[in-house]
Design a protein around this motif. Structure first.
Motif, PDB file in Angstrom:
ATOM      1  N   ALA A 190       0.790  -1.262  -0.028  1.00 45.52           N
ATOM      2  CA  ALA A 190       0.033  -0.021   0.046  1.00 45.52           C
ATOM      3  C   ALA A 190       0.920   1.107  -0.018  1.00 45.52           C
ATOM      4  CB  ALA A 190      -1.041  -0.033   1.155  1.00 45.52           C
ATOM      5  N   ALA A 191       0.598   2.106  -0.924  1.00 47.34           N
ATOM      6  CA  ALA A 191       1.429   3.314  -0.793  1.00 47.34           C
ATOM      7  C   ALA A 191       0.893   4.537  -0.192  1.00 47.34           C
ATOM      8  CB  ALA A 191       1.543   3.927  -2.513  1.00 47.34           C
ATOM      9  N   LEU A 192       1.882   5.150   0.407  1.00 51.65           N
ATOM     10  CA  LEU A 192       1.482   6.479   1.113  1.00 51.65           C
ATOM     11  C   LEU A 192       1.618   7.663   0.141  1.00 51.65           C
ATOM     12  CD1 LEU A 192       0.897   7.820   3.636  1.00 51.65           C
ATOM     13  CD2 LEU A 192       3.202   8.075   4.147  1.00 51.65           C
ATOM     14  N   ILE A 193       0.571   8.546  -0.380  1.00 53.59           N
ATOM     15  CA  ILE A 193       0.675   9.609  -1.091  1.00 53.59           C
ATOM     16  C   ILE A 193       0.803  10.888  -0.029  1.00 53.59           C
ATOM     17  CG2 ILE A 193      -0.091  10.798  -2.922  1.00 53.59           C
ATOM     18  CD1 ILE A 193       0.496   7.654  -3.480  1.00 53.59           C
ATOM     19  N   VAL A 194       1.957  11.560   0.032  1.00 50.16           N
ATOM     20  CA  VAL A 194       2.248  12.599   0.726  1.00 50.16           C
ATOM     21  C   VAL A 194       1.870  13.854  -0.012  1.00 50.16           C
ATOM     22  CG1 VAL A 194       3.122  13.896   2.599  1.00 50.16           C
ATOM     23  CG2 VAL A 194       3.153  11.320   2.503  1.00 50.16           C
ATOM     24  N   ILE A 195       0.630  14.735  -0.016  1.00 48.50           N
ATOM     25  CA  ILE A 195       0.657  15.850  -0.929  1.00 48.50           C
ATOM     26  C   ILE A 195       0.836  17.133  -0.270  1.00 48.50           C
ATOM     27  CG2 ILE A 195      -1.274  16.897  -2.295  1.00 48.50           C
ATOM     28  CD1 ILE A 195      -2.591  14.125  -2.574  1.00 48.50           C
TER      29      ILE A 195
END
Length: 186
Positions: free
Chosen positions: A7-12
């Motif tokens: 599962a990817a962590l997308i930090v925006i």
């Protein structure tokens, strides 16, 4: 909460320019700490991390390339990441390099999306991800936003905008809206 090992962590858009007082009142003073907790957990688990930066094209924007505010905040600046996406619009799926293509090439189907602003780039990215068929999880307490004025002087407080985002994402079937603790304790 059970997540896939990849599962990817997308930090925006966790950028210094969002500390500029011109943005106005914000909600959730714990957002950056929660983002840091998620990033540390992803690093410990060797899960993929994607950092996203908004390179504003608006003249005078604190988020414009070459301005100090374009830089990532210290909480994420040193985070080891697998992909770095730059964008000029609200969705990380309209950035460079192509986020969707990279995620699919890695066999990633689950995303945890966090960052700034809750009702803008986080919500837009989460909605697109849901439309593209990803399982999307948004720990709302790992986001923050600012009060916003709309047409005719209509104004919503940041907390109300965050609530609306939670309703839009969960009620609309785009994402699961949870807390950072739900993600980390799962």
């Amino acid at each position: 909460m059970r997540l896939a090992d990849n599962a990817a962590l997308i930090v925006i858009d966790v950028q210094q320019g969002f500390d500029d007082p011109a943005w106005g009142p914000r909600d959730n003073p714990d957002a950056e700490a929660n983002i840091g907790r998620l990033a540390a957990a992803w690093a410990d688990a060797s899960r993929p991390v994607v950092l996203v930066r908004h390179d504003s094209r608006t003249p005078g924007s604190p988020l414009a390339p070459g301005r100090p505010g374009n830089a990532l905040k210290p909480v994420v600046a040193g985070v080891t990441h697998d992909l770095f996406v730059t964008k000029h619009v609200n969705s990380a799926f309209y950035g460079d390099p192509d986020l969707d293509a990279w995620l699919r090439s890695q066999g990633i189907s689950e995303l945890v999306v966090c960052g700034i602003q809750t009702n803008m780039c986080v919500e837009t990215t989460a909605r697109m991800a849901g439309n593209l068929g990803y399982r999307v999880i948004v720990p709302l307490d790992a986001t923050h936003t600012f009060d916003l004025e709309g047409p005719g002087g209509l104004r919503l407080a940041a907390a109300d905008l965050a609530t609306a985002t939670a309703v839009n994402l969960a009620g609309g079937g785009f994402a699961e809206v949870v807390t950072t603790a739900d993600v980390l304790d799962g």
